[in-house]
Design a protein around this motif. Structure first.
Motif, short mmCIF file in Angstrom:
data_model
loop_
_atom_site.label_atom_id
_atom_site.label_comp_id
_atom_site.label_asym_id
_atom_site.label_seq_id
_atom_site.Cartn_x
_atom_site.Cartn_y
_atom_site.Cartn_z
N ASP A 141 0.83 -1.21 0.00
CA ASP A 141 0.00 0.00 0.00
C ASP A 141 0.86 1.26 0.00
O ASP A 141 0.59 2.22 -0.71
CB ASP A 141 -0.92 0.00 1.24
CG ASP A 141 -1.98 -1.08 1.14
OD1 ASP A 141 -2.25 -1.54 0.01
OD2 ASP A 141 -2.53 -1.47 2.18
N ALA A 142 1.94 1.24 0.82
CA ALA A 142 2.82 2.41 0.91
C ALA A 142 3.48 2.68 -0.44
O ALA A 142 3.64 3.84 -0.85
CB ALA A 142 3.87 2.20 1.99
N LEU A 143 3.86 1.60 -1.16
CA LEU A 143 4.47 1.77 -2.48
C LEU A 143 3.49 2.43 -3.44
O LEU A 143 3.82 3.41 -4.10
CB LEU A 143 4.89 0.39 -3.03
CG LEU A 143 6.20 -0.19 -2.51
CD1 LEU A 143 6.30 -1.67 -2.83
CD2 LEU A 143 7.39 0.53 -3.12
N HIS A 144 2.27 1.89 -3.48
CA HIS A 144 1.26 2.46 -4.39
C HIS A 144 1.01 3.93 -4.06
O HIS A 144 1.00 4.79 -4.95
CB HIS A 144 -0.05 1.68 -4.28
CG HIS A 144 -0.13 0.56 -5.28
ND1 HIS A 144 0.10 0.75 -6.63
CD2 HIS A 144 -0.43 -0.75 -5.14
CE1 HIS A 144 -0.04 -0.40 -7.26
NE2 HIS A 144 -0.34 -1.34 -6.38
N TYR A 200 11.19 13.94 5.71
CA TYR A 200 10.58 13.55 4.45
C TYR A 200 9.13 14.02 4.41
O TYR A 200 8.58 14.44 5.41
CB TYR A 200 10.62 12.03 4.33
CG TYR A 200 11.95 11.42 4.67
CD1 TYR A 200 13.02 11.52 3.79
CD2 TYR A 200 12.15 10.76 5.88
CE1 TYR A 200 14.24 10.96 4.11
CE2 TYR A 200 13.37 10.21 6.19
CZ TYR A 200 14.41 10.31 5.31
OH TYR A 200 15.62 9.76 5.61
N THR A 201 8.51 13.88 3.26
CA THR A 201 7.07 14.12 3.20
C THR A 201 6.38 12.90 3.82
O THR A 201 6.99 11.82 3.90
CB THR A 201 6.59 14.28 1.74
OG1 THR A 201 6.62 13.00 1.11
CG2 THR A 201 7.49 15.23 0.97
N PRO A 202 5.12 13.03 4.26
CA PRO A 202 4.47 11.91 4.96
C PRO A 202 4.47 10.61 4.17
O PRO A 202 4.76 9.55 4.73
CB PRO A 202 3.04 12.42 5.18
CG PRO A 202 3.15 13.90 5.16
CD PRO A 202 4.27 14.24 4.24
N LEU A 203 4.19 10.67 2.86
CA LEU A 203 4.13 9.43 2.07
C LEU A 203 5.50 8.79 1.94
O LEU A 203 5.62 7.56 1.99
CB LEU A 203 3.56 9.72 0.67
CG LEU A 203 2.07 10.07 0.60
CD1 LEU A 203 1.65 10.36 -0.84
CD2 LEU A 203 1.23 8.94 1.17
N ILE A 204 6.54 9.60 1.79
CA ILE A 204 7.90 9.03 1.70
C ILE A 204 8.30 8.44 3.04
O ILE A 204 8.89 7.35 3.12
CB ILE A 204 8.92 10.12 1.25
CG1 ILE A 204 8.56 10.62 -0.15
CG2 ILE A 204 10.33 9.57 1.27
CD1 ILE A 204 9.53 11.65 -0.71
N ASP A 205 7.92 9.14 4.12
CA ASP A 205 8.18 8.65 5.46
C ASP A 205 7.57 7.27 5.67
O ASP A 205 8.23 6.35 6.16
CB ASP A 205 7.52 9.63 6.45
CG ASP A 205 8.38 9.86 7.66
OD1 ASP A 205 9.58 9.56 7.60
OD2 ASP A 205 7.84 10.32 8.67
N GLN A 206 6.33 7.15 5.24
CA GLN A 206 5.60 5.89 5.40
C GLN A 206 6.22 4.80 4.54
O GLN A 206 6.36 3.65 4.98
CB GLN A 206 4.17 6.16 4.93
CG GLN A 206 3.13 5.20 5.48
CD GLN A 206 1.76 5.55 4.88
OE1 GLN A 206 1.46 6.72 4.60
NE2 GLN A 206 0.95 4.53 4.68
N LEU A 207 6.66 5.17 3.33
CA LEU A 207 7.30 4.20 2.44
C LEU A 207 8.60 3.68 3.06
O LEU A 207 8.85 2.47 3.09
CB LEU A 207 7.57 4.84 1.07
CG LEU A 207 8.34 3.98 0.07
CD1 LEU A 207 7.62 2.67 -0.20
CD2 LEU A 207 8.56 4.74 -1.24
N ILE A 208 9.42 4.61 3.58
CA ILE A 208 10.70 4.22 4.17
C ILE A 208 10.46 3.30 5.37
O ILE A 208 11.11 2.26 5.53
CB ILE A 208 11.52 5.46 4.59
CG1 ILE A 208 11.97 6.21 3.33
CG2 ILE A 208 12.72 5.09 5.45
CD1 ILE A 208 12.69 7.52 3.59
N GLU A 209 9.47 3.66 6.19
CA GLU A 209 9.15 2.84 7.36
C GLU A 209 8.70 1.44 6.92
O GLU A 209 9.13 0.43 7.46
CB GLU A 209 8.03 3.54 8.16
CG GLU A 209 7.85 3.05 9.57
CD GLU A 209 9.15 2.97 10.33
OE1 GLU A 209 9.40 1.89 10.90
OE2 GLU A 209 9.93 3.95 10.36
N SER A 210 7.86 1.38 5.89
CA SER A 210 7.32 0.10 5.43
C SER A 210 8.39 -0.77 4.79
O SER A 210 8.36 -2.00 4.92
CB SER A 210 6.20 0.32 4.40
OG SER A 210 5.19 1.12 4.93
#
Lengths: 198, 198
Positions: free
Chosen positions: A45-48, B3-13
């Motif tokens: 989900d995070a990738l998308h 980072y921006t929130p979405l990048i932050d979430q991606l890195i965490e994931s």
């Protein structure tokens, strides 16, 4: 018998991440399937979301979820100083030092004519418009100290030399906490040549 | 600014993958965003599909997309010999040698009472039913040579010792192509004790 088709596809897809070879991809695929299916779904989900939601700032070309990024739109930043870096990771590194309060311009690469990366690909047209339309008085060239980084810095300094601008390059020299005998010759030569009176 | 929130979430994931630390996760996130959004979307799809579509074989507990996996359902495999391994990666390793033609039973772990992993969690009830209902005449214990692997092999050999079964353990000794002075003492002791006449 090798893997099942879905596992095969997963292992192949995991390798789009640099540094993940076939063995690591197999280990990660099995671990996710065995122990962390929830984490794997979150990652998907995070990738998308990131691929759909993250674009580039129209001003500085850094990653941004909004047309203008938070640094470019911040009224607290110094608008007279512009730091030119290769990529978004460099912005993070400089921000973490808390020692620069101006704005950034992210080249998203270096000049590399052999790979078809010319001045347009690294956004120099956009940079020129930005400099002409704003009150920037100094540009700091903070590209890497690789051959490509140096060449890019040199090229940019030439292109903008006719404008009424202070153009600076970050200092090269011996890193703090470094032993002299562990520093390479090129760096040491540079450190000697750029010596400063104390 | 980080980072921006979405990048932050991606890195965490991304860190749900073992071996991926914060620096690697940042590098991979930026690389995917910069250069390989298509690959990232493919990875997301492959993750979803694998997590939804891959389950466990009802007989051998290995990963499978069908109720019974391709090895268990193959008429070409020897049904009298059963190899007991820790995890699906072990099945792949043994299959790649092309030297075993029986079936497998995958424990999906090792006995580890401190972590709450007892005989039930590694499927020994299921294994017992499988042995009683089929024509298996030999079980090969191919768990790892760690303390947990040895303990698990020992436990299984004790549990099934009352049945009319040949129970074997894979050989321990000096690896092929190995220099004697690079082999640890424990392995060498084992290799000496298990010496065979030539």
């Amino acid at each position: 018998m090798k893997y099942t088709p879905l596992i095969d596809q997963l292992i192949e897809s995991l390798r789009c991440q640099s540094g993940i070879g076939p063995k690591s991809a197999q280990r990660i695929a099995f671990e996710l399937l065995e122990r962390n299916r929830h984490g794997a779904r979150q990652l998907a989900d995070a990738l998308h979301k990131a691929m759909d939601g993250v674009g580039h700032c129209e001003q500085c070309r850094n990653f941004s979820e909004t047309p203008i990024c938070s640094i470019c739109s911040s009224p607290k930043r110094d608008t007279t100083s512009l730091c030119i870096v290769e990529n978004p990771a460099n912005v993070i590194s400089i921000e973490q030092t808390s020692s620069f309060f101006g704005r950034y311009f992210v080249l998203m690469g270096n000049l590399s004519p052999l790979d078809g990366i010319g001045p347009e690909e690294i956004g120099l047209d956009q940079l020129k418009i930005m400099i002409e339309q704003s009150e920037i008085s100094e540009i700091i060239l903070a590209t890497g100290t690789t051959i490509e980084g140096e060449a890019t810095a040199h090229y940019i300094s030439q292109v903008f030399s006719s404008l009424n601008l202070k153009i600076t390059r970050i200092a090269h020299g011996v890193p703090l906490g470094g032993e002299l005998d562990l520093v390479d010759g090129g760096t040491l030569t540079h450190a000697l040549a750029s010596r400063q009176e104390i």
